[in-house]
Design a protein around this motif. Structure first.
Motif, PDB file in Angstrom:
ATOM      1  N   TYR A  81       3.007  18.933 -25.872  1.00 11.09           N
ATOM      2  CA  TYR A  81       4.035  19.653 -26.621  1.00 11.09           C
ATOM      3  C   TYR A  81       4.132  19.041 -28.017  1.00 11.09           C
ATOM      4  N   VAL A  82       4.040  19.873 -29.056  1.00 14.54           N
ATOM      5  CA  VAL A  82       4.132  19.388 -30.428  1.00 14.54           C
ATOM      6  C   VAL A  82       5.583  19.531 -30.894  1.00 14.54           C
ATOM      7  N   ALA A  83       6.240  18.403 -31.149  1.00 11.33           N
ATOM      8  CA  ALA A  83       7.650  18.376 -31.508  1.00 11.33           C
ATOM      9  C   ALA A  83       7.878  18.398 -33.017  1.00 11.33           C
ATOM     10  N   SER A  86      11.754  10.785 -16.973  1.00 13.85           N
ATOM     11  CA  SER A  86      12.882  11.705 -17.080  1.00 13.85           C
ATOM     12  C   SER A  86      12.935  12.523 -15.804  1.00 13.85           C
ATOM     13  N   GLY A  87      13.796  12.116 -14.884  1.00 10.48           N
ATOM     14  CA  GLY A  87      13.830  12.788 -13.594  1.00 10.48           C
ATOM     15  C   GLY A  87      12.492  12.629 -12.897  1.00 10.48           C
ATOM     16  N   ASN A  88      11.889  13.739 -12.494  1.00 13.62           N
ATOM     17  CA  ASN A  88      10.610  13.655 -11.780  1.00 13.62           C
ATOM     18  C   ASN A  88       9.409  13.920 -12.681  1.00 13.62           C
ATOM     19  N   ILE A  89       9.587  13.747 -14.008  1.00 19.02           N
ATOM     20  CA  ILE A  89       8.450  13.863 -14.917  1.00 19.02           C
ATOM     21  C   ILE A  89       8.342  12.618 -15.784  1.00 19.02           C
ATOM     22  N   PHE A  90       7.173  12.481 -16.403  1.00 24.36           N
ATOM     23  CA  PHE A  90       6.884  11.370 -17.297  1.00 24.36           C
ATOM     24  C   PHE A  90       6.543  11.970 -18.652  1.00 24.36           C
ATOM     25  N   ILE A  91       7.033  11.373 -19.720  1.00 24.08           N
ATOM     26  CA  ILE A  91       6.810  11.866 -21.071  1.00 24.08           C
ATOM     27  C   ILE A  91       6.216  10.727 -21.894  1.00 24.08           C
ATOM     28  N   ARG A  92       5.048  10.987 -22.475  1.00 21.11           N
ATOM     29  CA  ARG A  92       4.400   9.995 -23.343  1.00 21.11           C
ATOM     30  C   ARG A  92       4.436  10.534 -24.774  1.00 21.11           C
ATOM     31  N   GLU A  93       5.086   9.785 -25.647  1.00 19.96           N
ATOM     32  CA  GLU A  93       5.217  10.182 -27.048  1.00 19.96           C
ATOM     33  C   GLU A  93       4.003   9.728 -27.846  1.00 19.96           C
ATOM     34  N   MET A  94       3.552  10.594 -28.738  1.00 19.94           N
ATOM     35  CA  MET A  94       2.449  10.266 -29.646  1.00 19.94           C
ATOM     36  C   MET A  94       2.935  10.500 -31.068  1.00 19.94           C
ATOM     37  N   LYS A  95       2.964   9.445 -31.882  1.00 17.08           N
ATOM     38  CA  LYS A  95       3.354   9.562 -33.282  1.00 17.08           C
ATOM     39  C   LYS A  95       2.111   9.417 -34.148  1.00 17.08           C
ATOM     40  N   PHE A  96       1.970  10.347 -35.071  1.00 14.09           N
ATOM     41  CA  PHE A  96       0.845  10.343 -36.000  1.00 14.09           C
ATOM     42  C   PHE A  96       1.417  10.116 -37.398  1.00 14.09           C
ATOM     43  N   GLU A  97       1.174   8.945 -37.954  1.00 16.02           N
ATOM     44  CA  GLU A  97       1.737   8.608 -39.261  1.00 16.02           C
ATOM     45  C   GLU A  97       1.133   9.470 -40.368  1.00 16.02           C
ATOM     46  N   LYS A  98      -0.176   9.661 -40.317  1.00 17.43           N
ATOM     47  CA  LYS A  98      -0.881  10.366 -41.395  1.00 17.43           C
ATOM     48  C   LYS A  98      -1.689  11.529 -40.841  1.00 17.43           C
ATOM     49  N   ALA A  99      -1.828  12.572 -41.651  1.00 22.52           N
ATOM     50  CA  ALA A  99      -2.753  13.656 -41.312  1.00 22.52           C
ATOM     51  C   ALA A  99      -4.136  13.039 -41.128  1.00 22.52           C
ATOM     52  N   GLY A 100      -4.836  13.459 -40.094  1.00 19.99           N
ATOM     53  CA  GLY A 100      -6.154  12.894 -39.787  1.00 19.99           C
ATOM     54  C   GLY A 100      -6.124  11.802 -38.740  1.00 19.99           C
ATOM     55  N   ASP A 101      -4.935  11.268 -38.423  1.00 16.61           N
ATOM     56  CA  ASP A 101      -4.847  10.287 -37.334  1.00 16.61           C
ATOM     57  C   ASP A 101      -5.276  10.961 -36.034  1.00 16.61           C
ATOM     58  N   ILE A 102      -5.978  10.218 -35.193  1.00 17.00           N
ATOM     59  CA  ILE A 102      -6.613  10.788 -33.995  1.00 17.00           C
ATOM     60  C   ILE A 102      -6.246  10.001 -32.746  1.00 17.00           C
ATOM     61  N   HIS A 133     -10.369  15.598 -23.902  1.00 13.60           N
ATOM     62  CA  HIS A 133      -9.671  16.205 -25.020  1.00 13.60           C
ATOM     63  C   HIS A 133      -9.336  15.160 -26.078  1.00 13.60           C
ATOM     64  N   ARG A 134      -9.233  15.657 -27.328  1.00  5.42           N
ATOM     65  CA  ARG A 134      -8.938  14.813 -28.490  1.00  5.42           C
ATOM     66  C   ARG A 134      -7.829  15.499 -29.288  1.00  5.42           C
ATOM     67  N   LEU A 135      -6.926  14.711 -29.852  1.00  3.03           N
ATOM     68  CA  LEU A 135      -5.830  15.247 -30.658  1.00  3.03           C
ATOM     69  C   LEU A 135      -5.913  14.679 -32.064  1.00  3.03           C
ATOM     70  N   THR A 136      -5.743  15.560 -33.054  1.00  2.00           N
ATOM     71  CA  THR A 136      -5.810  15.155 -34.449  1.00  2.00           C
ATOM     72  C   THR A 136      -4.602  15.716 -35.187  1.00  2.00           C
ATOM     73  N   ALA A 137      -3.861  14.862 -35.891  1.00  2.11           N
ATOM     74  CA  ALA A 137      -2.720  15.310 -36.690  1.00  2.11           C
ATOM     75  C   ALA A 137      -3.225  16.093 -37.889  1.00  2.11           C
ATOM     76  N   LEU A 138      -2.562  17.198 -38.175  1.00  4.01           N
ATOM     77  CA  LEU A 138      -2.893  18.005 -39.344  1.00  4.01           C
ATOM     78  C   LEU A 138      -1.893  17.820 -40.474  1.00  4.01           C
ATOM     79  N   GLU A 139      -0.780  17.128 -40.183  1.00  5.87           N
ATOM     80  CA  GLU A 139       0.248  16.830 -41.182  1.00  5.87           C
ATOM     81  C   GLU A 139       0.715  15.400 -40.986  1.00  5.87           C
ATOM     82  N   ASP A 140       1.162  14.780 -42.067  1.00  5.51           N
ATOM     83  CA  ASP A 140       1.802  13.473 -41.956  1.00  5.51           C
ATOM     84  C   ASP A 140       3.018  13.573 -41.033  1.00  5.51           C
ATOM     85  N   ASN A 141       3.301  12.506 -40.335  1.00  5.80           N
ATOM     86  CA  ASN A 141       4.484  12.376 -39.473  1.00  5.80           C
ATOM     87  C   ASN A 141       4.556  13.418 -38.360  1.00  5.80           C
ATOM     88  N   SER A 142       3.409  13.841 -37.866  1.00  2.00           N
ATOM     89  CA  SER A 142       3.398  14.745 -36.713  1.00  2.00           C
ATOM     90  C   SER A 142       3.753  13.955 -35.455  1.00  2.00           C
TER      91      SER A 142
END
Length: 110
Positions: free
Chosen positions: A34-36, A5-21, A74-83
């Motif tokens: 950024y948490v959307a 997107s212009g001069n930046i790159f955006i990587r989307e992370m979809k977490f289906e279930k709470a606890g996905d890492i 760093h590690r990321l963990t979903a706390l809600e479904d569909n995060s």
């Protein structure tokens, strides 16, 4: 999913279930996560894998981003479904230097 997107790159992370890492990893550059949707726990890790620091970001709270410094494991963990979160950073060349446009060199983004 990944986007240029212009001069930046955006990587989307979809977490289906709470606890996905997204397991612990590092980058050789600073980036913003950024948490959307939903909520995500973001942990910085020591060399032995133990947790050094934890922050929780919820989309509904506003101020739902965190700067992750270069070379911080760093590690990321979903706390809600569909995060959903996005990692946002400048385009990079093989030397990890900022460039103005995406040049197809994917290793600069891992």
């Amino acid at each position: 999913m990944e986007y240029a997107s212009g001069n930046i790159f955006i990587r989307e992370m979809k977490f289906e279930k709470a606890g996905d890492i997204v397991e612990g990893h590092t980058h050789n550059f600073d980036h913003t996560t950024y948490v959307a949707h939903g909520s995500v726990k973001i942990e910085s890790l020591n060399e032995d894998g133990s947790v050094k620091q934890t922050v929780i970001k919820r989309a509904v709270d506003g101020h739902n981003w965190v700067l992750i410094k270069a070379d911080v494991c760093h590690r990321l963990t979903a706390l809600e479904d569909n995060s959903m979160g996005h990692c946002i950073y400048s385009h990079r060349n093989p030397q990890a230097e900022i460039i103005e446009a995406y040049d197809g060199w994917m290793e600069g983004y891992c």
